[in-house]
Design an enzyme around this catalytic site. Structure first.
Site, PDB file in Angstrom:
ATOM      1  N   GLU A 438      11.143 -10.903 -20.344  1.00 40.13           N
ATOM      2  CA  GLU A 438      11.817  -9.597 -20.471  1.00 40.13           C
ATOM      3  C   GLU A 438      10.910  -8.553 -21.109  1.00 40.13           C
ATOM      4  OE1 GLU A 438      14.233  -8.520 -19.030  1.00 40.13           O
ATOM      5  OE2 GLU A 438      14.976 -10.442 -18.303  1.00 40.13           O
TER       6      GLU A 438
HETATM    7  C1  LIG Z   1      10.540 -19.445 -18.690  1.00 43.31           C
HETATM    8  C2  LIG Z   1      10.325 -18.122 -18.032  1.00 43.31           C
HETATM    9  C3  LIG Z   1      11.388 -17.476 -17.418  1.00 43.31           C
HETATM   10  C4  LIG Z   1      11.177 -16.258 -16.757  1.00 43.31           C
HETATM   11  N1  LIG Z   1      12.208 -15.676 -16.068  1.00 43.31           N
HETATM   12  C5  LIG Z   1      11.940 -14.622 -15.262  1.00 43.31           C
HETATM   13  C6  LIG Z   1      12.920 -14.125 -14.353  1.00 43.31           C
HETATM   14  O1  LIG Z   1      14.053 -14.598 -14.300  1.00 43.31           O
HETATM   15  N2  LIG Z   1      12.570 -13.101 -13.521  1.00 43.31           N
HETATM   16  C7  LIG Z   1      11.334 -12.539 -13.539  1.00 43.31           C
HETATM   17  O2  LIG Z   1      11.087 -11.630 -12.758  1.00 43.31           O
HETATM   18  N3  LIG Z   1      10.380 -12.976 -14.400  1.00 43.31           N
HETATM   19  C8  LIG Z   1      10.659 -14.002 -15.245  1.00 43.31           C
HETATM   20  N4  LIG Z   1       9.694 -14.482 -16.096  1.00 43.31           N
HETATM   21  C9  LIG Z   1       8.395 -13.816 -16.135  1.00 43.31           C
HETATM   22  C10 LIG Z   1       8.194 -13.057 -17.428  1.00 43.31           C
HETATM   23  O3  LIG Z   1       9.004 -11.921 -17.480  1.00 43.31           O
HETATM   24  C11 LIG Z   1       6.681 -12.739 -17.539  1.00 43.31           C
HETATM   25  O4  LIG Z   1       6.040 -13.976 -17.828  1.00 43.31           O
HETATM   26  C12 LIG Z   1       6.389 -11.698 -18.595  1.00 43.31           C
HETATM   27  O5  LIG Z   1       6.844 -10.435 -18.186  1.00 43.31           O
HETATM   28  C13 LIG Z   1       4.907 -11.588 -18.923  1.00 43.31           C
HETATM   29  O6  LIG Z   1       4.150 -11.471 -17.743  1.00 43.31           O
HETATM   30  P1  LIG Z   1       2.904 -12.463 -17.523  1.00 43.31           P
HETATM   31  O7  LIG Z   1       3.379 -13.840 -17.744  1.00 43.31           O
HETATM   32  O8  LIG Z   1       2.282 -12.140 -16.226  1.00 43.31           O
HETATM   33  O9  LIG Z   1       1.915 -12.124 -18.683  1.00 43.31           O
HETATM   34  P2  LIG Z   1       0.778 -10.956 -18.654  1.00 43.31           P
HETATM   35  O10 LIG Z   1       1.371  -9.693 -18.124  1.00 43.31           O
HETATM   36  O11 LIG Z   1      -0.437 -11.495 -18.009  1.00 43.31           O
HETATM   37  O12 LIG Z   1       0.538 -10.780 -20.212  1.00 43.31           O
HETATM   38  C14 LIG Z   1      -0.297 -11.651 -20.979  1.00 43.31           C
HETATM   39  C15 LIG Z   1      -0.500 -11.046 -22.364  1.00 43.31           C
HETATM   40  O13 LIG Z   1      -1.137  -9.774 -22.234  1.00 43.31           O
HETATM   41  C16 LIG Z   1      -0.369  -8.765 -22.887  1.00 43.31           C
HETATM   42  N5  LIG Z   1      -0.417  -7.534 -22.093  1.00 43.31           N
HETATM   43  C17 LIG Z   1      -0.223  -7.402 -20.767  1.00 43.31           C
HETATM   44  N6  LIG Z   1      -0.344  -6.109 -20.417  1.00 43.31           N
HETATM   45  C18 LIG Z   1      -0.606  -5.404 -21.535  1.00 43.31           C
HETATM   46  C19 LIG Z   1      -0.830  -4.034 -21.827  1.00 43.31           C
HETATM   47  N7  LIG Z   1      -0.773  -3.092 -20.879  1.00 43.31           N
HETATM   48  N8  LIG Z   1      -1.072  -3.687 -23.105  1.00 43.31           N
HETATM   49  C20 LIG Z   1      -1.097  -4.613 -24.067  1.00 43.31           C
HETATM   50  N9  LIG Z   1      -0.889  -5.914 -23.859  1.00 43.31           N
HETATM   51  C21 LIG Z   1      -0.650  -6.314 -22.611  1.00 43.31           C
HETATM   52  C22 LIG Z   1       1.052  -9.308 -22.974  1.00 43.31           C
HETATM   53  O14 LIG Z   1       1.740  -8.774 -24.095  1.00 43.31           O
HETATM   54  C23 LIG Z   1       0.811 -10.799 -23.117  1.00 43.31           C
HETATM   55  O15 LIG Z   1       0.620 -11.127 -24.459  1.00 43.31           O
HETATM   56  C24 LIG Z   1       9.888 -15.670 -16.786  1.00 43.31           C
HETATM   57  C25 LIG Z   1       8.834 -16.317 -17.432  1.00 43.31           C
HETATM   58  C26 LIG Z   1       9.042 -17.531 -18.031  1.00 43.31           C
HETATM   59  C27 LIG Z   1       7.853 -18.232 -18.657  1.00 43.31           C
END
Ligand SMILES: Cc1cc2nc3c(=O)[nH]c(=O)nc-3n(C[C@H](O)[C@H](O)[C@H](O)COP(=O)(O)OP(=O)(O)OC[C@H]3O[C@@H](n4cnc5c(N)ncnc54)[C@H](O)[C@@H]3O)c2cc1C
Length: 596
Positions: A438
């Protein structure tokens, strides 16, 4: 030890910190009365403790299972979900014309805490469904609403939220899923979504996917995203279930916690295209999705409170039983570890953080309620801005609290905390995701600084700070000894927040790198100051009750003092760190290169 729904604490916080009872009595929610709201919350607490909580352990141990695209939830989940839906819990906030109870958001948030406290793995299904119901209600066409809403509100069908793709997590500009227009007004959808919570399962008859995809002529970036509804089973005009749609679950993830909640890879359109219907306007999908995300963000903050509360309950029970060492109290033999000041520190920290975060979440929920129900447009707009300011704090501060408290819970158990049988480790594993999904907490902090501080020229944040100051002035004026140095220490925290807020607003224009570098510390500082004010407000209410002869709540004054003197003292340090700017990060490349 099994989870006990903290109904009394929740009702106290809603009434005395957030002002729910006053809002109800002022007629904000029509003819709703305080007793009805309280009895719904109490009944939810009973259901959570008796029906859902017993499934939590088996959910963790067994987990969800995927076989040939079918997903099976752990033993007992399907039956409990059906019982939960039959009791009407999927429709707490939904309008009565769709079969809902039409109750305030804050009542639903209170129920949601207890569903998550009982079993976070179970509660994730309703959490996502609720967001889908909200988005469909706000943006769906008449026909879509007529076909889907009442069945989702009854819980017969559940909803999902499909944003994430392998290359598009925090940054939805990179979404690649695509949709084409079909001659009959529907769309064909193609692409892969990952991490989709309850994307496939066996608890409901149909699953209504809300997903973001791009039309062929869409502009690049998030301005080219459209929101589509694609059900697992196509639906006939009479609501009957038809053929399977071209959307399937390819696999589910093996993960750290929330084992009961299936986290699915979803494939759309590998047999000609999933049939989808547009929700809202073409290329305006993100606005519609934000309806889901805002309610889901507060709900995820509540998960932090829920797991924190549960971890606290377990740790307290253990600390009263486990005997080691001799405490200052003396006595024969070894003392219960709860008698050691360092264990008291941990338990008090756990309780204070949970109650502070609960207060912040309840304030946010009431602001959301006022944004819908306040009698005039100006008040609704002001409440919407307050909710917008508080939502990232409620989400990130509270989910961080969940992690910190769950970790302290393990520590209170000593070695047994690290052993799975005690259950303390499960809380730590379950809570960890709330700071990530989220919108990762770092991204929430950036949202707070970049988008929320500038609201109404800074007046929204200023009003929040003025509200905290008014509470502290009241504490100082009353001079109740039990508050100790609360007014002084919390005033330091609020003063630090005020100074740093002015710095952040300035830095956003002149030195954005420093504003971004300090964003997470700033969100924590805001949470500490606001959380401390929430506890102080609860303490003042307890003092009023004592004056009327009810001394049962006096512990709240001591808890407010503990928070002010032992936890909010981090505020000036956070402020110094923020004010030092981004300079210390500047040489990161060379410093990190040494570790390569
Ligand atoms: C168990 C689980 C359930 C989930 N359920 C859903 C769901 O129902 N529907 C759905 O659509 N998604 C879902 N997700 C996905 C979840 O919302 C994403 O994992 C989350 O938004 C983070 O994206 P990412 O994993 O690609 O991390 P990334 O975007 O790669 O981020 C990695 C790190 O980099 C940091 N970061 C990224 N961009 C920036 C920036 N611009 N500035 C500073 N820091 C930054 C982040 O804070 C984080 O610490 C789920 C994930 C999990 C693990």
């Amino acid at each position: 030890m099994s989870y006990r729904s903290p109904v009394a604490d929740i009702l106290f916080s809603l009434k005395h910190v957030a002002g729910l009872d006053e809002a109800i009595e002022s007629g904000l929610f029509g003819d709703l009365d305080v007793e009805t709201a309280a009895s719904v919350i109490s009944e939810a607490g009973r259901f959570a403790t008796e029906v859902i909580a017993p499934l939590d352990r088996v959910g963790d141990l067994t987990g969800a299972r995927c076989e040939n695209g079918a997903v099976f939830t752990p033993p007992g989940f399907r039956e409990a979900y059906r019982q939960w839906a039959a009791a009407g819990w999927a429709g707490v906030t939904a309008a009565p014309e769709h079969g809902g109870m039409g109750l305030p958001h804050s009542v639903n948030v209170a129920c949601g805490e207890m569903w998550s406290g009982a079993s976070m793995g179970f509660a994730l299904c309703p959490l996502l469904s609720e967001g889908a119901i909200g988005a469909l209600n706000a943006y769906g066409s008449e026909a879509l609403r007529a076909t889907y809403l009442s069945r989702m509100v009854s819980g017969a069908w559940t909803g999902t939220m499909n944003l994430t793709e392998p290359q598009a997590g925090s940054d939805l500009n990179a979404v690649k899923a695509r949709a084409t227009r079909a001659a009959d007004g529907t769309y064909r959808i193609f692409g892969q979504k990952i991490f989709i919570t309850y994307g496939e399962h066996d608890m409901a008859d149909n699953i209504v996917h809300l997903m973001l995809a791009r039309l062929p002529d869409a502009p690049p970036g998030t301005r080219g995203l459209s929101l589509f509804l694609a059900p697992k089973f196509l639906v006939g005009p009479d609501g009957s279930l038809g053929a399977r749609n071209d959307v399937r679950c390819a696999s589910i993830e093996h993960k750290l916690g929330i084992h009961a909640s299936p986290t699915c890879v979803m494939i759309y359109g590998d047999a000609g295209g999933a049939t989808g219907w547009l929700v809202g306007e073409e290329n305006r999908g993100l606005a519609a999705m934000f309806v889901m995300m805002n309610s889901a963000r507060l709900a995820v903050g509540m998960q932090g409170v829920a797991i924190g509360e549960k971890a606290f309950q377990r740790a307290l029970a253990y600390a009263r039983e486990r005997r080691q060492g001799r405490s200052a109290k003396g006595g024969a033999g070894m003392s219960p570890i709860v008698e050691h000041p360092d264990v008291q520190r941990m338990l008090m920290t756990m309780k204070a953080l949970v109650q502070a975060a609960r207060g912040v979440c309840h304030l946010t929920a009431l602001a959301i309620d006022r944004s819908f129900h306040a009698p005039n447009a100006d008040e609704r707009a002001a409440a919407a801005e307050r909710a917008a300011l508080l939502t990232p704090i409620a989400k990130a501060f509270s989910s961080d609290v969940g992690d910190e408290v769950a970790s302290l819970g393990v520590q209170v158990h000593g070695g047994m905390g690290y052993i799975e049988e005690t259950g303390a480790a499960q809380h730590m594993r379950d809570s960890r995701i709330a700071a990530i999904y989220e919108g990762a907490n770092g991204v929430q902090a950036i949202d707070l600084v970049q988008r929320k501080l500038p609201l109404s020229g800074g007046a929204v944040a200023a009003a929040e700070i003025a509200g905290m100051r008014a509470i502290l002035a009241e504490v100082a004026e009353r001079g109740e000894a039990g508050f100790g140095a609360s007014a002084e220490f919390l005033s330091e925290a609020v003063g630090a927040l005020d100074r740093v807020t002015a710095y952040m607003r300035e830095a956003l224009g002149s030195d954005p790198a420093s504003a971004l570098a300090g964003a997470s510390a700033y969100l924590k500082l805001f949470g500490l100051a606001l959380g401390g004010a929430c506890l102080a407000k609860a303490g003042l209410a307890a003092q009023d009750m004592a004056a009327r002869g009810d001394e049962t709540q006096l512990g709240r004054i001591g808890l407010a003092r503990f928070f002010a003197e032992k936890l909010a003292t981090a505020a000036p340090g956070l402020a110094r760190s923020i004010l030092s700017g981004a300079g210390a990060l500047a040489p990161y490349e060379s410093i990190l290169a040494e570790s390569a």
